[in-house]
Design a protein around this motif. Sequence first.
Motif, PDB file in Angstrom:
ATOM      1  N   PRO A 134       0.787  -1.217   0.000  1.00 54.50           N
ATOM      2  CA  PRO A 134       0.000   0.000   0.000  1.00 54.50           C
ATOM      3  C   PRO A 134       0.826   1.278   0.000  1.00 54.50           C
ATOM      4  CG  PRO A 134      -0.010  -1.016   2.156  1.00 54.50           C
ATOM      5  CD  PRO A 134       0.723  -1.938   1.246  1.00 54.50           C
TER       6      PRO A 134
ATOM      7  N   ASP B 200      -4.194   4.508  -4.562  1.00 53.06           N
ATOM      8  CA  ASP B 200      -4.762   3.917  -3.343  1.00 53.06           C
ATOM      9  C   ASP B 200      -5.839   2.887  -3.695  1.00 53.06           C
ATOM     10  OD1 ASP B 200      -3.132   5.480  -1.840  1.00 53.06           O
ATOM     11  OD2 ASP B 200      -4.656   6.965  -1.312  1.00 53.06           O
TER      12      ASP B 200
ATOM     13  N   GLU C 129      -5.762  -1.102  -2.967  1.00 50.38           N
ATOM     14  CA  GLU C 129      -6.813  -1.683  -2.138  1.00 50.38           C
ATOM     15  C   GLU C 129      -7.520  -2.812  -2.898  1.00 50.38           C
ATOM     16  OE1 GLU C 129     -10.478   0.062   0.581  1.00 50.38           O
ATOM     17  OE2 GLU C 129      -9.234   1.460  -0.551  1.00 50.38           O
TER      18      GLU C 129
END
Lengths: 274, 191
Positions: A157, B53, B57
């Motif tokens: 991430p 992001d 995810e």
Amino acid sequence: MIRPMEHPTIEQKGVLDHYLAGQLEPEDEAAFEEHLFTCPDCLRQAQAGEELRRGLADLRGETARVPTAAPGDETSGASASTLSFPSPPTAPARSWRSLAVAAMLVLAPLGVLALRGVDYGRQLAVAEDQLSTVRRSLDTVESELETLRHSRTRVRPAAALRLLPLGVSRAGEAAAVPVLEPPPEPSSGGDTPWVISLELTATPQRPLADAYSLRLLDGDGGVRFHAEGVEPTSYDSLLVILPQGFLEAGDYVFEVFAGDPGEAVARLPLRVGS
Amino acid sequence: MKKKGKTEDGAGDLMARIRAGDTAAEAELVERFGPTLAFLARRHTRDAAAAEDLYQETLILALEKIRADAVHDAEKLPAFLRALVRNLALKVYRRHGVSKEVPEDEHSEPVADSAGPLQHLLGQERQRMTRNVLRYLGNERDRQVLFRFYLQEEPSAAICRDLDLGQDHFYRVLHRARQRFRQLWDRGVSI
């Protein structure tokens, strides 16, 4: 409905263009997006088309913000019509777009009046001059972006640039030293660079310079990094990119000089954590 | 009959290896499906940071679901991944409280804007490339086609009628603009 989504059908029926314009039926949109997983060529074209669409939207917004300017030369090669708005849409807008279209119908005539007489050639020349500055900054950023793009093949991430703003201390503010904290472990972003933004302050006595020199001094006064001809961004800051492993733990100071090294216009402390 | 593409080839085996804990298979999945997921994430977001992001995810959740044997049909893997990225985009959209209702055409950038200086720079670079494309087209009518179709989302038939254009010419303009932008994009900065 255009299922199954075969490649010849996509080309013949202009599916990609309708997709980019948001004009596909939901079933066709789904089929086309699923097709993208199997067709690198369509994917590349879709990527380029999407960026083009965003670029056009950006330009439209930029055009709407162009201030009125005195008439001047037309040397940039772009006439007023280059960025002019086309006629307002006549087709009924769907769902949430109806408000936006209604607003355009009201504002477009005002916009035309406001923009009439604007020298787009001159505006574009100025804008392109600013963009050439940006491009030079991007040259530095680009290699780091390349690293980030490759990092997409790894699932983690923390694949974003780490931005650390360094600002001047103002009267009454606590002079806290910003700290660069290395990631807890190398696999969680150890190869992503730090992007350090050095805030500049301009006063009537000392306006922003066209370019600055920078030095990064370590605790012993040794020069660890220096750069010249660094042009400020439109946010009145200087961007510096440093690899994570470039500095060991300790205290450092960025010295900023206007033009040639002389008296520093800013001294910005920085601490690298262990 | 849907043509069997690269995705279906070996996808079942890939999913089985992931379920068995093979990390190389996970990397292979990212390599094969990541670019399209990244594109879809970009389409559902306003800027590259938010897209990154969303992309991360989606990949993490996809791998979790495959490991947990929640996806059985290899042929449906693209549909599963597509649904995942859209659902996560909607989730982020709702989290940011932009609207209570999700528009049907979610490609219109639902995720909140998190643009910073870097995104600003990249946006300016995209504007430069778009300007180059417009100059390359060199013809006001072609520019009208681009603006009206891609931005104002007018039906192609209406644009062709107003500008006295044939459908062939219409699609040629769009194709040429896309090709030109792709050339610039390939040698410039991918945003």
